[in-house]
Design an enzyme around this catalytic site. Sequence first.
Site, PDB file in Angstrom:
ATOM      1  N   HIS A  20      73.361  38.217  41.585  1.00 54.03           N
ATOM      2  CA  HIS A  20      74.798  38.473  41.459  1.00 54.03           C
ATOM      3  C   HIS A  20      75.511  37.136  41.615  1.00 54.03           C
ATOM      4  CE1 HIS A  20      78.596  40.401  41.380  1.00 54.03           C
ATOM      5  NE2 HIS A  20      78.879  40.190  42.647  1.00 54.03           N
TER       6      HIS A  20
ATOM      7  N   CYS B 225      78.958  39.796  35.786  1.00 54.53           N
ATOM      8  CA  CYS B 225      79.316  39.032  36.982  1.00 54.53           C
ATOM      9  C   CYS B 225      79.430  37.530  36.747  1.00 54.53           C
ATOM     10  CB  CYS B 225      78.336  39.326  38.110  1.00 54.53           C
ATOM     11  SG  CYS B 225      76.651  38.692  37.879  1.00 54.53           S
TER      12      CYS B 225
ATOM     13  N   TYR C 212      69.989  43.299  35.117  1.00 51.91           N
ATOM     14  CA  TYR C 212      70.061  42.362  36.238  1.00 51.91           C
ATOM     15  C   TYR C 212      70.752  42.965  37.454  1.00 51.91           C
ATOM     16  CZ  TYR C 212      75.064  41.281  36.016  1.00 51.91           C
ATOM     17  OH  TYR C 212      76.422  41.352  36.091  1.00 51.91           O
TER      18      TYR C 212
ATOM     19  N   ASP D 224      84.984  37.188  45.031  1.00 51.25           N
ATOM     20  CA  ASP D 224      84.207  37.815  43.962  1.00 51.25           C
ATOM     21  C   ASP D 224      85.121  38.622  43.046  1.00 51.25           C
ATOM     22  OD1 ASP D 224      82.364  39.029  42.352  1.00 51.25           O
ATOM     23  OD2 ASP D 224      81.142  39.845  43.959  1.00 51.25           O
TER      24      ASP D 224
ATOM     25  N   TRP E 124      78.367  47.102  31.728  1.00 52.47           N
ATOM     26  CA  TRP E 124      76.947  46.930  32.024  1.00 52.47           C
ATOM     27  C   TRP E 124      76.101  47.909  31.215  1.00 52.47           C
ATOM     28  CZ3 TRP E 124      80.877  45.875  35.224  1.00 52.47           C
ATOM     29  CH2 TRP E 124      80.853  44.661  35.919  1.00 52.47           C
TER      30      TRP E 124
END
Length: 632
Positions: free
Chosen positions: A281, A224, A463, A304, A191
């Site tokens: 997400h 993600c 984000y 996830d 990220w």
Amino acid sequence: MDWPWDTQGVPLPHDQSPLPRKESGTKVSFGMHSSTLDTEWSASATKDPSGNTVSLSISSSPDAPIGLYTLTLDQEGQNTSLGVFILLFNAWCPRDAVYMMNEAKKQEYVLAQHGLIYKGTPKRMKATPWNFGQFEPGVLDVCLKILDDNPKFVSDANEDCSARRNPIYVTRVLSAMINSNDDQGVLVGNWGTVTDGVHPTKWIGSGDILRQWSESGPVRFGQCWVFAAVECTVSRALGIPCRVVTNFGSAHDVNANLLIETIYDETGEIISDEDSVWNFHVWVDSWMTRPDLGPEFSGWQASDPTPQEKSDGIYCCGPIPLRAIKEGELTKKYDAPFVYAEVNADEVDLVKLASGDFVKISGSSKSIGCYISTKAVGVDQRHDITHQYKYPEGSPEEREVYEKAQHHNKLQQRGEEPGLHLKVKLADNMTVGSDFKVYAVLTNESMAAKKCTAMLFARAVSYNGKRGQSCGFVSDKIEVPVGEERRVYLNVEYDRYGSVITSDRLIQIVATAFDKETVEYKKAEKTIVLDAPEIEIQIVGEATVNQPVTAKFSLMNPLPEGLQDCSFTSEGAGLTQGKPITLQIGTVGPKQEAKGEVEFTPNKTGSSVLLVNFDSNKLRNIKSFTTIIVKE
């Protein structure tokens, strides 16, 4: 009549084989009969009129482990190998744990190789196309390798292979193996700045990622939506119905208290933010029964693969029934509290005064978990599934769920109150490369004039809520008469934001107002998603199977500066031989058009989708797609 032969079905892992065992269900022997059964392993055979050929039909047990099987014919002690086959979960089989009644949903959640992933903010959602490509050559082999490379197989291969009869187990393994944090899983998360891998926004399909992992190990990099899309591909390839889900305003609750707490100093700077709220997400829902929890918890299960928090000592999450999340059943497996907080936590903002005291300036029980989205069945449209995760905020049912979950920290419901009110207003058109204005509106609904200091900040943001550098600030001391409003304007200029925004093209606008006389703080914020230029796609002529087709691409550079390292990448199941085609076009001047064309040869007839991504040093994460009808 009974045929005087026995067959043996032995599931083998894709690369290395444990010793198959009957007690584990990894080895089974069964005789041949006049017809097969749908409740257990069985076989039947028919001879052609000449008597020289025998056709064999095999029916598997609906709870048999998935994987690669060998098939052997035993004729009075003489064994003849009949070959190998791969057994998958079967959503069309009523006795299978992933059985799904609706045919249109099976077409979407098992068979569809193209989909849409939603990104952005609740008021500015953007559908991003993705090529799942689960039926492209070699993809299923990689999916089986993922199962064989998981640490549970390494520690006890027999137990792991036997457990593959259970989609709950397989889904939890995939949640751990799609990320590489605890093992040599598929994707490395990033990220931050990318210097030694593929930027997550450049991917347009799962196939290239899976092939790279199979050949050389963990692939750099994913975020993600990439993690979720790859898990969706693998799940569908293995026969598990699966959909990609986006949660807007997604909470990451570190201390598990269902509160997302942010503490500011008196100047509006954040001094503590262990918890976070992602603009969006993405995870997946998979369809299966839950015999471990009860029939009421069967159906969609959230999992996830993005590595956020550890579960049972490894980075994975789920599967957890949506029913458990909606009803606040936080003791159900797996990871209910974490997913519940993602869609139902509260936000609280506090100011720490010089005296050390804290003043609450704002709070919301409605900003977390909104517009939960997935692609609609059979059409390229958004389907809102928020109601499957939670009751409407403020409803009696939602109150009862919170009490059941033993979390009594909901903010007190209230309507409009007297005092100072603050809102952030945005311009209508905010395109990357342009300058635009935003402003704060202060309205005084009290019985006395208000003298306050108002500040308006602009800051780049990712984000996932990570704040970047400032790109605008204005402060003003203003008086707001009773019943009136005043505005504070901020010019947001490309010269300031162009070098600090990420590929997400997000700018957070925060307004604060402080009345020192009454020690009254107010805060409001909005996140801007800057509009991007569109890729125009033109298919030259008709597309015919096994014949070259030309596609032309164009995009207008909206920036007041040139773009370097420009490229178009295209990919489509049944169109590009399972691999992306990248066209390098070099430099594009300011306000100039980027153009290119590629040639590909479709190998399947019918409807296919061509995905296109534009990338450059200054402008990236630009995607589009078009449907192509391939004729014979």
